[in-house]
Write a protein that holds these residues in place. Sequence first.
Motif, PDB file in Angstrom:
ATOM      1  N   ASP A  25       0.827  -1.214   0.000  1.00 21.04           N
ATOM      2  CA  ASP A  25       0.000   0.000   0.000  1.00 21.04           C
ATOM      3  C   ASP A  25       0.859   1.262   0.000  1.00 21.04           C
ATOM      4  O   ASP A  25       0.570   2.225  -0.714  1.00 21.04           O
ATOM      5  N   LEU A  26       1.933   1.267   0.799  1.00 21.71           N
ATOM      6  CA  LEU A  26       2.839   2.410   0.828  1.00 21.71           C
ATOM      7  C   LEU A  26       3.497   2.603  -0.538  1.00 21.71           C
ATOM      8  O   LEU A  26       3.600   3.734  -1.028  1.00 21.71           O
ATOM      9  N   THR A  27       3.916   1.513  -1.153  1.00 21.84           N
ATOM     10  CA  THR A  27       4.507   1.583  -2.488  1.00 21.84           C
ATOM     11  C   THR A  27       3.504   2.164  -3.478  1.00 21.84           C
ATOM     12  O   THR A  27       3.844   3.054  -4.265  1.00 21.84           O
ATOM     13  N   ASN A  28       2.276   1.687  -3.431  1.00 19.39           N
ATOM     14  CA  ASN A  28       1.239   2.173  -4.344  1.00 19.39           C
ATOM     15  C   ASN A  28       0.953   3.656  -4.150  1.00 19.39           C
ATOM     16  O   ASN A  28       0.840   4.406  -5.112  1.00 19.39           O
ATOM     17  N   ARG A  29       0.825   4.077  -2.893  1.00 19.10           N
ATOM     18  CA  ARG A  29       0.536   5.486  -2.603  1.00 19.10           C
ATOM     19  C   ARG A  29       1.681   6.402  -3.018  1.00 19.10           C
ATOM     20  O   ARG A  29       1.466   7.573  -3.317  1.00 19.10           O
ATOM     21  N   SER A  30       2.899   5.867  -3.019  1.00 24.67           N
ATOM     22  CA  SER A  30       4.088   6.673  -3.298  1.00 24.67           C
ATOM     23  C   SER A  30       4.684   6.368  -4.676  1.00 24.67           C
ATOM     24  O   SER A  30       5.806   6.788  -4.965  1.00 24.67           O
ATOM     25  N   ARG A  31       3.959   5.645  -5.480  1.00 25.41           N
ATOM     26  CA  ARG A  31       4.489   5.125  -6.747  1.00 25.41           C
ATOM     27  C   ARG A  31       5.173   6.195  -7.606  1.00 25.41           C
ATOM     28  O   ARG A  31       6.310   6.027  -8.032  1.00 25.41           O
ATOM     29  N   ASN A  32       4.514   7.313  -7.883  1.00 30.92           N
ATOM     30  CA  ASN A  32       5.106   8.338  -8.748  1.00 30.92           C
ATOM     31  C   ASN A  32       6.336   8.965  -8.105  1.00 30.92           C
ATOM     32  O   ASN A  32       7.328   9.233  -8.777  1.00 30.92           O
ATOM     33  N   TYR A  33       6.274   9.193  -6.810  1.00 34.30           N
ATOM     34  CA  TYR A  33       7.401   9.765  -6.077  1.00 34.30           C
ATOM     35  C   TYR A  33       8.604   8.811  -6.102  1.00 34.30           C
ATOM     36  O   TYR A  33       9.731   9.215  -6.393  1.00 34.30           O
ATOM     37  N   LEU A  34       8.378   7.539  -5.804  1.00 33.65           N
ATOM     38  CA  LEU A  34       9.466   6.561  -5.731  1.00 33.65           C
ATOM     39  C   LEU A  34      10.056   6.250  -7.106  1.00 33.65           C
ATOM     40  O   LEU A  34      11.242   5.921  -7.220  1.00 33.65           O
ATOM     41  N   ARG A  35       9.252   6.332  -8.125  1.00 31.71           N
ATOM     42  CA  ARG A  35       9.690   5.948  -9.468  1.00 31.71           C
ATOM     43  C   ARG A  35      10.859   6.802  -9.961  1.00 31.71           C
ATOM     44  O   ARG A  35      11.659   6.348 -10.771  1.00 31.71           O
ATOM     45  N   GLU A  36      10.998   8.002  -9.456  1.00 31.02           N
ATOM     46  CA  GLU A  36      12.082   8.873  -9.922  1.00 31.02           C
ATOM     47  C   GLU A  36      13.457   8.230  -9.735  1.00 31.02           C
ATOM     48  O   GLU A  36      14.342   8.401 -10.565  1.00 31.02           O
ATOM     49  N   TRP A  37      13.635   7.459  -8.642  1.00 29.84           N
ATOM     50  CA  TRP A  37      14.961   6.920  -8.333  1.00 29.84           C
ATOM     51  C   TRP A  37      14.994   5.414  -8.104  1.00 29.84           C
ATOM     52  O   TRP A  37      16.073   4.859  -7.935  1.00 29.84           O
ATOM     53  N   LEU A  38      13.868   4.738  -8.077  1.00 33.58           N
ATOM     54  CA  LEU A  38      13.868   3.296  -7.809  1.00 33.58           C
ATOM     55  C   LEU A  38      13.445   2.527  -9.061  1.00 33.58           C
ATOM     56  O   LEU A  38      12.298   2.639  -9.498  1.00 33.58           O
ATOM     57  N   PRO A  39      14.341   1.728  -9.614  1.00 32.44           N
ATOM     58  CA  PRO A  39      14.063   1.064 -10.893  1.00 32.44           C
ATOM     59  C   PRO A  39      13.080  -0.104 -10.805  1.00 32.44           C
ATOM     60  O   PRO A  39      12.601  -0.567 -11.829  1.00 32.44           O
ATOM     61  N   TRP A  40      12.734  -0.545  -9.627  1.00 27.95           N
ATOM     62  CA  TRP A  40      11.882  -1.724  -9.478  1.00 27.95           C
ATOM     63  C   TRP A  40      10.399  -1.393  -9.339  1.00 27.95           C
ATOM     64  O   TRP A  40       9.557  -2.280  -9.352  1.00 27.95           O
ATOM     65  N   ILE A  41      10.070  -0.119  -9.249  1.00 29.42           N
ATOM     66  CA  ILE A  41       8.698   0.262  -8.893  1.00 29.42           C
ATOM     67  C   ILE A  41       7.655  -0.235  -9.899  1.00 29.42           C
ATOM     68  O   ILE A  41       6.568  -0.647  -9.521  1.00 29.42           O
ATOM     69  N   ASP A  42       7.986  -0.243 -11.183  1.00 31.93           N
ATOM     70  CA  ASP A  42       7.030  -0.692 -12.197  1.00 31.93           C
ATOM     71  C   ASP A  42       6.788  -2.199 -12.153  1.00 31.93           C
ATOM     72  O   ASP A  42       5.827  -2.683 -12.742  1.00 31.93           O
ATOM     73  N   ALA A 158      25.855   2.917 -13.522  1.00 32.53           N
ATOM     74  CA  ALA A 158      25.706   1.802 -12.587  1.00 32.53           C
ATOM     75  C   ALA A 158      24.310   1.196 -12.591  1.00 32.53           C
ATOM     76  O   ALA A 158      24.140   0.042 -12.194  1.00 32.53           O
ATOM     77  N   GLU A 159      23.316   1.963 -13.034  1.00 33.28           N
ATOM     78  CA  GLU A 159      21.943   1.480 -12.905  1.00 33.28           C
ATOM     79  C   GLU A 159      21.098   1.983 -14.068  1.00 33.28           C
ATOM     80  O   GLU A 159      21.186   3.146 -14.459  1.00 33.28           O
ATOM     81  N   TRP A 160      20.278   1.077 -14.603  1.00 31.82           N
ATOM     82  CA  TRP A 160      19.320   1.421 -15.642  1.00 31.82           C
ATOM     83  C   TRP A 160      18.050   1.896 -14.962  1.00 31.82           C
ATOM     84  O   TRP A 160      17.428   1.155 -14.199  1.00 31.82           O
ATOM     85  N   LEU A 161      17.666   3.139 -15.218  1.00 29.81           N
ATOM     86  CA  LEU A 161      16.496   3.730 -14.581  1.00 29.81           C
ATOM     87  C   LEU A 161      15.453   4.024 -15.656  1.00 29.81           C
ATOM     88  O   LEU A 161      15.338   5.148 -16.144  1.00 29.81           O
ATOM     89  N   TYR A 162      14.746   2.977 -16.058  1.00 28.91           N
ATOM     90  CA  TYR A 162      13.623   3.014 -16.997  1.00 28.91           C
ATOM     91  C   TYR A 162      14.009   3.344 -18.437  1.00 28.91           C
ATOM     92  O   TYR A 162      13.719   2.577 -19.331  1.00 28.91           O
ATOM     93  N   ASP A 163      14.637   4.496 -18.665  1.00 30.63           N
ATOM     94  CA  ASP A 163      14.968   4.860 -20.037  1.00 30.63           C
ATOM     95  C   ASP A 163      16.362   5.478 -20.174  1.00 30.63           C
ATOM     96  O   ASP A 163      16.711   6.023 -21.202  1.00 30.63           O
ATOM     97  N   HIS A 164      17.139   5.392 -19.088  1.00 25.20           N
ATOM     98  CA  HIS A 164      18.493   5.947 -19.129  1.00 25.20           C
ATOM     99  C   HIS A 164      19.324   5.335 -17.988  1.00 25.20           C
ATOM    100  O   HIS A 164      18.778   4.798 -17.029  1.00 25.20           O
ATOM    101  N   TYR A 165      20.626   5.437 -18.148  1.00 25.78           N
ATOM    102  CA  TYR A 165      21.528   5.004 -17.091  1.00 25.78           C
ATOM    103  C   TYR A 165      21.799   6.167 -16.143  1.00 25.78           C
ATOM    104  O   TYR A 165      21.791   7.331 -16.558  1.00 25.78           O
ATOM    105  N   VAL A 166      22.042   5.820 -14.877  1.00 26.09           N
ATOM    106  CA  VAL A 166      22.483   6.822 -13.904  1.00 26.09           C
ATOM    107  C   VAL A 166      23.790   6.349 -13.283  1.00 26.09           C
ATOM    108  O   VAL A 166      24.019   5.149 -13.096  1.00 26.09           O
ATOM    109  N   ASP A 167      24.645   7.306 -13.017  1.00 25.07           N
ATOM    110  CA  ASP A 167      25.881   7.019 -12.299  1.00 25.07           C
ATOM    111  C   ASP A 167      25.568   6.951 -10.808  1.00 25.07           C
ATOM    112  O   ASP A 167      24.666   7.631 -10.325  1.00 25.07           O
ATOM    113  N   HIS A 168      26.324   6.130 -10.090  1.00 27.70           N
ATOM    114  CA  HIS A 168      26.189   6.054  -8.632  1.00 27.70           C
ATOM    115  C   HIS A 168      27.393   6.707  -7.972  1.00 27.70           C
ATOM    116  O   HIS A 168      28.528   6.517  -8.408  1.00 27.70           O
ATOM    117  N   ILE A 169      27.117   7.432  -6.922  1.00 27.23           N
ATOM    118  CA  ILE A 169      28.172   7.960  -6.057  1.00 27.23           C
ATOM    119  C   ILE A 169      28.275   6.992  -4.878  1.00 27.23           C
ATOM    120  O   ILE A 169      27.265   6.612  -4.292  1.00 27.23           O
TER     121      ILE A 169
END
Length: 184
Positions: A25-42, A158-169
Motif C-alpha cells: 500500500d505504501l509503495t502504491n501510494r508513493s508510486r510516482n514519487y518513488l519511481r524517480e529513483w527506484l528502478p523496481w517500482i514498475d 551503474a543502474e538502468w532507470l527506466y529509459d536511461h543510465y544513472v551514475d552512482h556515487i
Amino acid sequence: MFVYNIDEDLSLKLINYQDAEAIFDLTNRSRNYLREWLPWIDYVTKLEDTMNYIKECLTGFAEQKTMITAIVFKREIIGVSGYNEINWSNRTAHIGYWLGEGYQGKGLVTKVVWALTDYAFRELRLNKVDIRAAEGNHKSRAIPERLGFVEEGSIRQAEWLYDHYVDHIVYGMLVDEWGEIITR
C-alpha cells in the motif's frame, strides 16, 4: 525476530509476510514519487510481488547475506531499509533505504542509517559500511554526507532507470572513522 528501537517513535523490524499489505500500500501510494529513483517500482503491481520480495529478503536473512527491515514510525510502516548485501569475508555491508512520500524532511532516514551503521560496527563487527546513490539524487546523497561518510568515487552507468543510465556515487565509512565520529 529482529527489532531495533531507535527512539520512542522510530524502530526497525525485520521485514516479514505480515508487513506485505502495508508495504505494498505504501509503495502504491508513493508510486510516482518513488519511481524517480527506484528502478523496481514498475515491477511491483500486485500484493504477490511484495510477498515475493519479502520471501527473497527472508531467504537472504536466513543465509546471512542481507538484513532488510521495515522502518516503523509511530507504529506505522513508512519505508524499508537495511543491509542489501553483507559480505562476511570482507566484513562489509551495503545500506539501502527508501521512504514513502510525505515522510521525508523529518530526519528519519538519517536516524535509521545512523542506527544501521552503528549496529554493523558494534554488533556485526564489520569493518566497512557503504551507501550508493544516484548522482542526481541529492536527498539520498545528503544522508551519508550528513553522517560523515567519505565520498569514495563514482560508478559510471551503474543502474538502468527506466529509459536511461544513472551514475552512482559511493560513500564509505570505516569502523575506525565511526569510532571517531561517535566520540565527538
